[in-house]
Structures are given as C-alpha cells and as structure tokens.
Design a protein around this motif. Structure first.
Motif, PDB file in Angstrom:
ATOM      1  N   MET A   1       1.286  -5.959   7.201  1.00  0.00           N
ATOM      2  CA  MET A   1       0.520  -4.844   6.659  1.00  0.00           C
ATOM      3  C   MET A   1      -0.842  -5.306   6.139  1.00  0.00           C
ATOM      4  N   THR A   2      -0.859  -6.454   5.487  1.00  0.00           N
ATOM      5  CA  THR A   2      -2.112  -6.992   4.959  1.00  0.00           C
ATOM      6  C   THR A   2      -3.073  -7.343   6.078  1.00  0.00           C
TER       7      THR A   2
ATOM      8  N   GLU B   1      -5.345  -4.626   7.713  1.00  0.00           N
ATOM      9  CA  GLU B   1      -6.504  -4.084   7.002  1.00  0.00           C
ATOM     10  C   GLU B   1      -7.667  -5.068   6.906  1.00  0.00           C
TER      11      GLU B   1
ATOM     12  N   LEU C   1      -7.756  -3.984  -0.095  1.00  0.00           N
ATOM     13  CA  LEU C   1      -7.973  -4.669   1.181  1.00  0.00           C
ATOM     14  C   LEU C   1      -9.178  -4.096   1.925  1.00  0.00           C
ATOM     15  N   LYS C   2      -9.364  -2.805   1.836  1.00  0.00           N
ATOM     16  CA  LYS C   2     -10.534  -2.186   2.487  1.00  0.00           C
ATOM     17  C   LYS C   2     -11.829  -2.655   1.835  1.00  0.00           C
TER      18      LYS C   2
ATOM     19  N   SER D   1       0.834  -1.200   0.000  1.00  0.00           N
ATOM     20  CA  SER D   1       0.000   0.000   0.000  1.00  0.00           C
ATOM     21  C   SER D   1       0.869   1.249   0.000  1.00  0.00           C
TER      22      SER D   1
ATOM     23  N   ASP E   1      -3.632   3.554  -0.774  1.00  0.00           N
ATOM     24  CA  ASP E   1      -4.266   3.633   0.550  1.00  0.00           C
ATOM     25  C   ASP E   1      -5.008   2.345   0.900  1.00  0.00           C
ATOM     26  N   SER E   2      -4.415   1.200   0.551  1.00  0.00           N
ATOM     27  CA  SER E   2      -4.981  -0.129   0.870  1.00  0.00           C
ATOM     28  C   SER E   2      -6.397  -0.310   0.348  1.00  0.00           C
TER      29      SER E   2
END
Length: 493
Positions: free
Chosen positions: A270-271, A274, A305-306, A217, A301-302
């Motif tokens: 990091m994954t 989110e 994943l969001k 991200s 901004d991810s």
C-alpha cells in the motif's frame, strides 16, 4: 463555596472528557436518584480534545467507535477533525444536562478514604482557593497521561538553537508556519496527522524519525457505512456503524498479531503504491518490529504519503546528535537547518490524573496494585479508574467501564452496602504489563500504571470482543468485598 463546608455528592467524577461525560450518563441512566458532580481542572470540557489543538488534529480511529454509543454521530465523516469532536462532546453534554454537573477550574490534588464513614474527601485547587468535596464513590476519568508535562528528550545543545521549539501538547495559539522551514521530530500518530496540514503554509517540512511506524490509510468517508446510517433509524444506524467498525478493528488487530508477515507485505504494498518509483521504502517505511507491537498510525486518504510524493515533505530516518544555533546535527553527520522544531516525541504516562490517593491514611501506589476488570484497584474501596484500549478506540473501553460502575452502584444500593472493593488476598497472581505495546511512552511509563494479572478478573485484556461478552456474563461479586460502614465484613476465601 466555603472551603470549610464540603460539597457532598453520591458520586464524584474527576475529568470531563469522553470518559467523564460517558460515566455521568451511564451512572445516571442506571441510578437516577444518585447525585453526581464532575470536577474538571480546565476551563472547558473535552479532555484530550480540548488540550491538543495543533494543526490537523483528528481522531486516530473511526469516529463511530470513538463517539458515545448512546448519542449518534450525525456528520458524514468516519475520521473526524478535533474541532468537530469537541463540538460533538459539548453538544452531547448540554443535551443531556451533564454540563450542569461540571465544576470547571477545579484541579484535584488529593483524595482520602475514611472507613469509619465510608466516604471520600476530595481536596482541590479552585481559582487559587482550596475546595473540599465529599462523596460515597469516586470515579477517575482523568486519562492515562500527564496534561502538564509531555515527554521531551534531553537533546544536547537545544538551548543553543535560535529558532522556535514547540511541543504539540502545548501548541501556541497564534503560531504561523507561513514561509518557514519546519522539522517535526517523531513518527507517531501526532506527527502523521500534523504534517500534511503544516505543508499547506510552510515553506518545507521534514519528518525526522528514529524508527518508522506502520501506516494504514483510511478514507475520511465510508460510503457503505453512511448507506447503513441512512436506511436505519438514527440511533440504530449509529449502533450498527459502531458494531461494524469495532469488528473491523478487532479483525485488523487479530490478523496483524497472528499473521505479521502477511500484514507487513500488505502495508508495504500500500505504501509503495503512493510513492514514486525507486523511493527508499525500506529505509523510511519499514519498522523493525511487527504490526501492533506499537500502535498503528492512520493516515486519511494517504495524505502523508501524497505529501512525500509531491515533494512537500522529506522523511529523514536518523538520530539527533545535537542542536546548534541553526538546526539539528544528525548522528550520521548530516544536518537539518530549520526555523522551527516541533517535538512530537510523545506523552508522559500518569495514573489517576496525578491525584494523591490515601486509604485510611496510607498512600496508594497504583503500580503496586492489581487492576480488576479494567476499572477497580485492588483493596481500594469505592473507586474506579477508567482505562480504555490501546489497540482500539478509547471509548469502547470507557463505556464498558462506565456501565460496570453503574451496575456496581445499583447492586450496592439494592443490598444496602456502603463500600465495595476487589480483594486478591494471598492468592498468587503472575504479572504482565498493563499495556501490551512496545511504544516509547508505554515503556517509559510502565511503573506509573497498575499491575495486570494473567487471568481474569485481574487481567487487563486488550480484546474488546472478549471483554464485551465477559462484561455481561461475569458475576458482579467475584473476588469482591462488600460491606457497611462500621460493620466488619470477612474477606472472600
């Protein structure tokens, strides 16, 4: 133009994307007396940024290293949308008079070198009529993939599917995803950038992947970089931002290659931040290879994943067994009923824009030739092919190529030479793949690309910092043959 009367230029550039526009600027900057013509098969400039128009298209690297070093990017974004990138290219070409050099709707199909006169004859289709051009030097700025034919696997039963099948390379202008169920096949940069935009209107989106990709991200805006740009003069600030981001990209690649276990842990952490608790991260976001064995995918901004966390996107890791009328049957036995299938399955590699190249009647097969310093082909006179980076912004390599060709042309002019080419001769040169990735499109297309040696100047390096230094220090005449039309010149020992 009458096809019987060739249009002559000192330099012909094939392609009006980042590579072609950059080459025109750099060659004119160093050689203001040379005449230039750019041949572009499409109706607009832009190359990749005109061809791809799917929802969410954006740069998959920062815009400061993707943009031209000599023309500042003035918008605040560090990750730019495709439409804004195209507009920047168009504005830049118009500002510097490069747009006046472009011959649109001119699809080059062959180029023939004649040693008796040291000229290229270029034949093209222009609005259904053959157009002929001649030049002393030829610059292929045509990229590395086939614009007409993307890669689509031969899925069994796909002809039985009653829904719509779309490849992102040929996105329909009036496609409306409203209320539709979509399946996007693929896990590369195209799928990762497209899916968050599709969720804004689609009823639901499923990402079907055979193998996960590493995701990183990055923020759309970089406040520290923008602070530097505000303090410094515009061009200086742009160059500073470009330098910082190129160093960051080089460091990211170096750490990924030298410390893969650490990189995997950081990316996984990091994954996980989110995604919901107990989400099967290791099923859907754990690739079976090391970071940068395949190109890393950048999220903004991810956003992907969001979308997964919000329930707007399902990730399915499986293989297609076959299509039927209503959707896709998976190898596991599960099925995905859908209204639209988007095959984000990659590119087809292609050398020299698919142009048939001949030297004194003999056809040049690029995969049988070594590349020299990223841009010249072994024993092919007065011809360059722009080759960017696979692990950094394409333009970093493209600008290096353009400056190298500009310097070569100036050197030839100052010495009265009318031809130049790299010559390996009988020297033994171990080979290695031109692209150092294990991505599907690379493995499928290895036979389309020229060979890379294992030592300079015949090695296609993928380390920008090393190349940038070497570009300035290496002698221009190393392993090169220079001469004049009609005069025999000895090859270097």
């Amino acid at each position: 133009m009458d096809a019987r009367e060739p249009e002559h230029s000192d330099v012909i550039i094939i392609g009006a994307g980042f590579s072609g526009i950059g080459a025109a600027y750099r060659i004119h900057e160093k050689n203001p007396d040379l005449t230039l013509t750019i041949l572009e098969r499409r109706e607009r400039l832009g190359g990749t940024w005109d061809l791809f128009r799917y929802p969410g298209i954006r740069s998959d690297s920062d815009i400061f290293t993707l943009s031209f070093p000599w023309e500042p990017w003035t918008r605040p974004e560090a990750i730019a949308d495709g439409a804004d990138i195209w507009q920047y290219m168009a504005d830049t070409a118009r500002k510097h008079g490069i747009d006046e050099l472009i011959r649109y709707r001119t699809a080059v199909h062959s180029a023939e070198w004649h040693s008796a006169t040291d000229t290229w004859t270029v034949r093209a289709d222009r609005d259904g009529t053959e157009a002929v051009f001649t030049a002393r030097f030829l610059f292929f700025a045509s990229g590395y993939y086939d614009y007409d034919e993307p890669y689509v696997p031969d899925f069994p039963g796909i002809g039985d599917f009653r829904g719509e099948v779309i490849h992102p390379q040929h996105w329909p202008e009036n496609f409306d995803a409203s209320g539709k169920r979509l399946v996007v096949i693929g896990s590369g940069a195209t799928a990762v950038s497209m899916i968050p935009s599709l969720t804004q209107t689609a009823a639901h989106v499923t990402m079907l992947q055979r193998t996960p990709s590493y995701l990183l991200s990055v923020p759309r805006m970089l406040p520290p970089i923008n602070a530097i740009r505000r303090v410094l003069p515009r061009r200086t600030g742009h160059l500073a931002a470009r330098w910082v981001m190129s160093m960051f990209g080089s460091l990211l690649w170096l750490v990924s290659r030298r410390a893969p276990a650490l990189s995997k842990r950081l990316l996984r952490r990091m994954t996980m931040r989110e995604l919901p608790a107990n989400y099967p991260v290791d099923v859907h976001f754990r690739p079976p290879y090391n970071p940068w064995d395949q190109r890393m995918c950048f999220m903004v901004d991810s956003d992907l994943l969001k979308a997964v966390a919000a329930g707007d996107v399902d990730i399915v890791t499986d293989h297609v067994d076959h299509f039927d009328t209503d959707g896709i049957v998976l190898r596991s036995g599960h099925r995905l009923d859908t209204d639209v299938v988007i095959t984000a399955t990659g590119l087809q590699m292609q050398a020299l824009g698919g142009v048939a190249v001949f030297v004194d009647g003999d056809k040049v097969e690029p995969h049988q030739r070594f590349m020299y310093r990223r841009h010249l082909l072994e024993d092919v006179p007065n011809a360059a092919w722009c080759m960017g980076y696979t692990n950094a912004s394409w333009t970093l390599g493209a600008d290096m190529t353009a400056r190298a060709v500009a310097n070569l042309l100036a050197y030839m002019h100052s010495h009265g030479y009318t031809h130049a080419y790299p010559h390996l001769g009988n020297e033994t040169m171990p080979e290695q793949p031109a692209f150092n990735l294990q991505s599907g499109y690379v493995l499928r297309g290895l036979q389309a690309l020229p060979k890379s040696g294992q030592r300079r100047p015949w090695m296609l390096s993928h380390t920008y910092v090393r190349d940038a230094i070497g570009h300035r220090l290496e002698p221009i005449d190393e392993s090169m043959v220079f001469g004049r039309a009609g005069v025999a010149e000895p090859h270097p020992a």
